[in-house]
Enzyme design. Structure first.
Site, PDB file in Angstrom:
ATOM      1  CB  CYS A 114      49.786  63.313  45.987  1.00  0.00           C
ATOM      2  SG  CYS A 114      49.243  62.571  47.549  1.00  0.00           S
ATOM      3  CG  HIS A 254      46.873  66.109  45.097  1.00  0.00           C
ATOM      4  ND1 HIS A 254      46.115  64.973  44.945  1.00  0.00           N
ATOM      5  CD2 HIS A 254      47.380  66.059  46.359  1.00  0.00           C
ATOM      6  CE1 HIS A 254      46.161  64.265  46.063  1.00  0.00           C
ATOM      7  NE2 HIS A 254      46.912  64.902  46.929  1.00  0.00           N
ATOM      8  CG  ASN A 284      44.659  63.025  49.253  1.00  0.00           C
ATOM      9  OD1 ASN A 284      44.933  62.508  48.179  1.00  0.00           O
ATOM     10  ND2 ASN A 284      45.560  63.610  50.014  1.00  0.00           N
TER      11      ASN A 284
END
Length: 327
Positions: A114, A254, A284
């Site tokens: 990520c 993030h 996500n």
């Protein structure tokens, strides 16, 4: 001194939406449970089984080139951040470069989970500052649905598909990617990983039957480390550059979990109005989440704005970038 300015940004998300009501018909969950825990209402899904992450990357980079008036042959380098490559080899970056007609560009992939886009952005900025490359495309493309177990109620509400990209070019102004800090702790391996499919545990009937080709996550451990590490790396890059929270115009982390985003922002002491969030609509999207979010808010960002970008992912790998906007 040469700086690496961000001269363009673009994103792409598939048309198909998987909302919480639809998800509740697939697994034992509901809208209230998902919303209160992670703040996600819907996510985009690339349903076509014949298309991989490169499809979204190509769409995104095409938008980037068009919006910046950049000819494909002008691009020197493309760096692709992805945990969902089309294939183990060749690189997804090479597929995107070919699909966009980047005939003069080298391309390669970065795997930093990520945090991948921030790592790739720092790499791209270093190429520009050094003079080795003049036009660098940094793209993150993630078909997260390809590694999501839709029988696991703990993880399947989290992930969506998408891509985001930026164009880096040299500038004499002190703008763009200014500084970054990154860290890694391999002890986090088994708290967030895909056990099978690599050389340590190759694919087999047994690994497929055991659902070992999907994301496996220890949610509590990841939450704790994500909050602490994104907070500390953000403070670290601010201290390195003589910044206080009052100097920061925007904070973008993030988009993993709304509770994580709020916890980091709260501990930083930043005005919630300065925290950029779009997880409710996209879920996500791993490395793609930060450019996807920044692109959505680009009309609110203005030249000279100071941003802190931070991410945390499997590895564990995490870090933060200090950016001065210049679009």
């Amino acid at each position: 001194m040469v700086h690496a300015r961000i001269s363009g940004i673009a994103s792409y998300a598939p048309d198909d939406i998987l909302d919480n009501e639809m998800l509740s018909k697939m697994v034992d969950t509901n809208d209230e449970w998902i919303t209160t825990r992670v703040g996600i209402k819907e996510r985009r899904i690339l349903k076509d089984p014949s298309k991989g992450s490169s499809f979204m990357g190509i769409k995104c980079v095409e938008r980037l080139l068009e919006s910046t008036g950049t000819k494909p042959e002008e691009v020197d380098l493309l760096i692709c951040a992805t945990s969902n490559p089309d294939y183990r080899f060749p690189s997804t970056g090479s597929i995107i470069a070919h699909g966009c007609g980047l005939s003069n560009a080298y391309a390669y992939d970065v795997q930093a989970a990520c945090a991948g886009f921030l790592v790739a952005l720092q790499d791209g900025a270093a190429y520009v500052r050094s003079g080795l490359r003049k036009k660098v495309v940094v793209v993150a493309a993630e078909k997260m649905s390809s590694m999501t177990d839709y029988t696991d109620r703990a993880t399947c509400p989290l992930f969506g598909d998408g891509a985001g990209a930026m164009l880096l070019e040299p500038s004499e102004e002190n703008v763009g990617v200014i500084d970054g800090v990154f860290h890694i702790d391999g002890a986090g391996l088994e708290h967030l990983w895909m056990p099978a499919g690599g050389s340590a545990l190759p694919a087999s009937h047994e690994t497929v039957d055991a659902h070992q080709h999907y994301v496996i996550q220890d949610g509590r451990n990841v939450y704790k480390n994500a909050v602490t590490d994104m907070l500390e790396s953000s403070l670290e890059v601010m201290e390195k550059n003589g910044l206080t929270i009052d100097n920061i115009d925007w904070f973008c982390s993030h988009q993993a979990n709304l509770r994580i985003i709020e916890a980091v922002g709260g501990r930083l002491g930043i005005d919630p109005a300065k925290v950029l969030v779009n997880i409710e609509k996209y879920g996500n999207t791993s490395a793609a989440s930060i450019p996807l979010c920044l692109d959505e808010y680009k009309d609110r960002l203005k030249k000279g704005d100071k941003l802190i970008l931070t991410a945390f992912g499997a590895g564990f790998t995490w870090g933060a970038l200090y950016v001065i906007w210049d679009i």
